[in-house]
Write a protein that holds these residues in place. Structure first.
Motif, PDB file in Angstrom:
ATOM      1  N   THR A   1       0.828  -1.201   0.000  1.00 53.86           N
ATOM      2  CA  THR A   1       0.000   0.000   0.000  1.00 53.86           C
ATOM      3  C   THR A   1       0.865   1.255   0.000  1.00 53.86           C
ATOM      4  O   THR A   1       2.084   1.201   0.217  1.00 53.86           O
ATOM      5  CB  THR A   1      -0.925   0.037   1.225  1.00 53.86           C
TER       6      THR A   1
ATOM      7  N   GLU B   1      -4.445  -1.714  -4.234  1.00 53.77           N
ATOM      8  CA  GLU B   1      -4.991  -0.525  -3.564  1.00 53.77           C
ATOM      9  C   GLU B   1      -5.083   0.594  -4.578  1.00 53.77           C
ATOM     10  O   GLU B   1      -4.116   0.883  -5.288  1.00 53.77           O
ATOM     11  CB  GLU B   1      -4.088  -0.102  -2.401  1.00 53.77           C
TER      12      GLU B   1
ATOM     13  N   ILE C   1      -9.760  -0.691  -1.579  1.00 58.80           N
ATOM     14  CA  ILE C   1      -9.112  -2.003  -1.688  1.00 58.80           C
ATOM     15  C   ILE C   1      -9.883  -2.813  -2.729  1.00 58.80           C
ATOM     16  O   ILE C   1     -11.088  -3.032  -2.594  1.00 58.80           O
ATOM     17  CB  ILE C   1      -9.102  -2.726  -0.328  1.00 58.80           C
TER      18      ILE C   1
END
Length: 557
Positions: free
Chosen positions: A396, A445, A451
């Motif tokens: 991420t 992401e 998500i």
């Protein structure tokens, strides 16, 4: 003397006579008794096996639950298959024949041990953690009050600066107007003075002419000089050229840009705040330039990997890509050369690849239940699971890992966020406690911190907010190039927050926007596209399952 009934210390009384002295207790009926009332209580209902104990030993006798099938019986056994208490009659009548039975006291002891363990965890760990979190939230609220106050004061000060600049500009323009006005008034005044003098001269001339007309004196008449021809040339008309004030147009958006704007920040479903599971702002917080989709995507280059079957691809920042088949290979994109090859610790093929911000490789190993990093060809285990097996992984913007995983029996699937090896967030069910994923595999992401999971068993792309709340499901678009059911595999996102997913059966890539609206297909002759990744220049890399090639595709302007 104080009335014992009015005393705050008088909390226990005999339930029959209300005597404020209690020595005994019936564990069967849960009744407090004085000594004098024990016999009364005992003989009041002989159908019950009264268990009279000292008051201090109350609740020492187990209170067995009533049997739902036999009203007068108490359950002293427990059926594990049926997960219910059972009485002796239930056992005698073979209602639970072949089932595993345990004494209910043992089950209750296990239940108590579990409750004690969970209570200790709540007391010793979870509740103090919530206290710390609450304190942190209060501190952040105070800090937020201060920072927003500073922000408001900065805007006010900037407004005051603009007012001063505008006042100065108005003052300057008005001064210029005064100068122009005075100059033109002086010019007109000068002309007016000349006209008045000429008019005076004309009056004198008229008087002289009238005198000459009325006289018989020839010399006076002869001396009158006519100047009419001079006065026939009238003065030029001076028309002042008045300047115009052309106000600048104040258009909302343009004016906002000139004055200043609030920088955008990540949003989520709740209160316009970004969730902090220690998240950073996406990228550097700046707004990426707008790029339009090309009418015809084009293949830039193709790399042959030599695998038996090619599964996934991960982009690095320095024009390199990692690929996975039975091993992991690093290729130079521009030269198409193999730079290195790495085998997993287990010797089995990795299930997914991802690249970290620092340039390391992360891979999941389904067989030994681990998530690992590769640094300078050295493999380090980051996460090891129990009762679950890792599948997809992504890194991420905050540096966390998002891992999709399935239970050992493949009946459950979930997404877990990790900071290092610490579990921070689990996403498995929606607001109605329904499963979000049937078999979530590939994960990414988005730039808005959503998500995105490709769930090939559900034939859908499932997108949840950063907080784990379902935003939408994308289940494909008709018509499809090969007219087969939507079969999502690899998934990735670009700088425009587009979501791209490989449709392995239909030999294409779907592009949808951040709200799940279909935009177009990419169909550049891909054969069974499986893994996807996007580089920093928004080039798409497609790992093709059967022909073992990676295609680099340009699809944005």
């Amino acid at each position: 003397m104080m009335d014992p009934r009015a005393s705050a210390q008088d909390v226990m009384r005999c339930d029959l006579c209300e005597t404020p002295v209690v020595q005994m207790h019936c564990d069967t009926c849960l009744v407090n008794l004085c000594v004098a009332c024990v016999g009364v209580h005992f003989f009041a209902d002989l159908s019950k096996p009264h268990k009279i104990v000292d008051f201090k030993d109350r609740k020492s006798t187990p209170f067995y639950p009533k049997c739902k099938s036999h009203d007068k019986e108490r359950c002293e056994m427990y059926c594990k298959q049926c997960d219910i208490p059972v009485c002796i009659n239930c056992v005698d009548f073979n209602q639970h024949l072949g089932h595993e039975l345990s004494k209910i006291l043992r089950v209750m002891d296990e239940k108590k041990d579990m409750i004690i363990k969970e209570k200790n965890e709540l007391n010793d760990s979870i509740y103090p953690t919530y206290q710390d979190i609450a304190s942190d939230v209060q501190n952040r609220m105070s800090q937020l009050e201060k920072e927003y106050g500073d922000l408001s004061r900065a805007i006010t000060k900037h407004g005051e600066d603009w007012h001063r600049e505008i006042d100065e500009l108005v003052k300057k323009l008005k001064a210029e107007v005064d100068v122009m006005k005075n100059t033109q008034l002086q010019t007109l005044q000068k002309q007016l003075d000349e006209i008045n003098k000429t008019m005076s001269d004309i009056k004198d001339q008229i008087n002289s002419m009238e005198t000459a007309i009325d006289t018989n004196d020839m010399s006076k008449l002869w001396n009158v000089m006519s100047k009419v021809h001079a006065y026939r040339n009238l003065p030029h008309k001076i028309i002042p050229s008045l300047p115009k004030f052309i106000p600048g147009k104040i258009q909302g958006e343009e004016f906002n840009k000139m004055f200043g704007d609030l920088s955008s920040s990540p949003t989520s479903d709740e209160y316009g705040c970004s969730m902090e599971t220690t998240q950073k702002s996406p990228e550097d917080g700046s707004t990426p330039p707008v790029k339009q989709l090309l009418d015809e995507p084009e293949t830039v280059t193709t790399i042959d990997t030599g695998y038996g079957k090619l599964y996934y691809v991960a982009c690095m920042r320095d024009e390199k890509i990692w690929t996975s088949g039975n091993t992991m290979k690093l290729y130079s994109i521009n030269q198409g050369l193999l730079l290195k090859s790495v085998t997993t610790k287990s010797g089995k093929e990795p299930f997914d690849l991802a690249a970290t911000e620092s340039g390391d490789l992360v891979y999941t190993d389904y067989n030994d239940r681990t998530v690992n990093t590769v640094k300078n060809e050295k493999i380090e285990e980051v996460i090891r699971l129990q009762n679950w097996r890792p599948r997809g992984v992504c890194c991420t913007s905050s540096g966390d890992l998002l891992v999709t995983m399935s239970s050992d029996d493949d009946k459950q699937s979930k997404v877990v966020r990790y900071s290092g090896s610490t579990e921070k967030q689990t996403i498995q069910f929606d607001d109605k406690c329904k499963r979000l994923y049937l078999f979530g595999k590939d994960i990414t992401e988005n730039k808005n911190l959503d998500i995105c999971v490709a769930d090939y068993k559900a034939k859908a792309v499932v997108v949840v907010s950063q907080a784990g709340k379902l935003r939408f499901r994308y289940t494909g678009h008709t018509p499809v190039p090969k007219n087969e059911p939507f079969s999502p595999r690899g998934i990735t996102t670009d700088s425009q927050s587009h979501i791209l997913t490989a449709d392995i059966i239909n030999d294409c890539v779907h592009i949808i926007d951040q709200d799940g609206q279909f935009l177009r297909y990419i169909h550049c002759g891909q054969s069974n596209p499986c893994g996807l990744c996007i580089d920093t220049n928004d080039n798409l890399f497609v790992a093709q399952f059967r022909n073992r090639q990676v295609k680099k595709i340009k699809y944005l302007q």
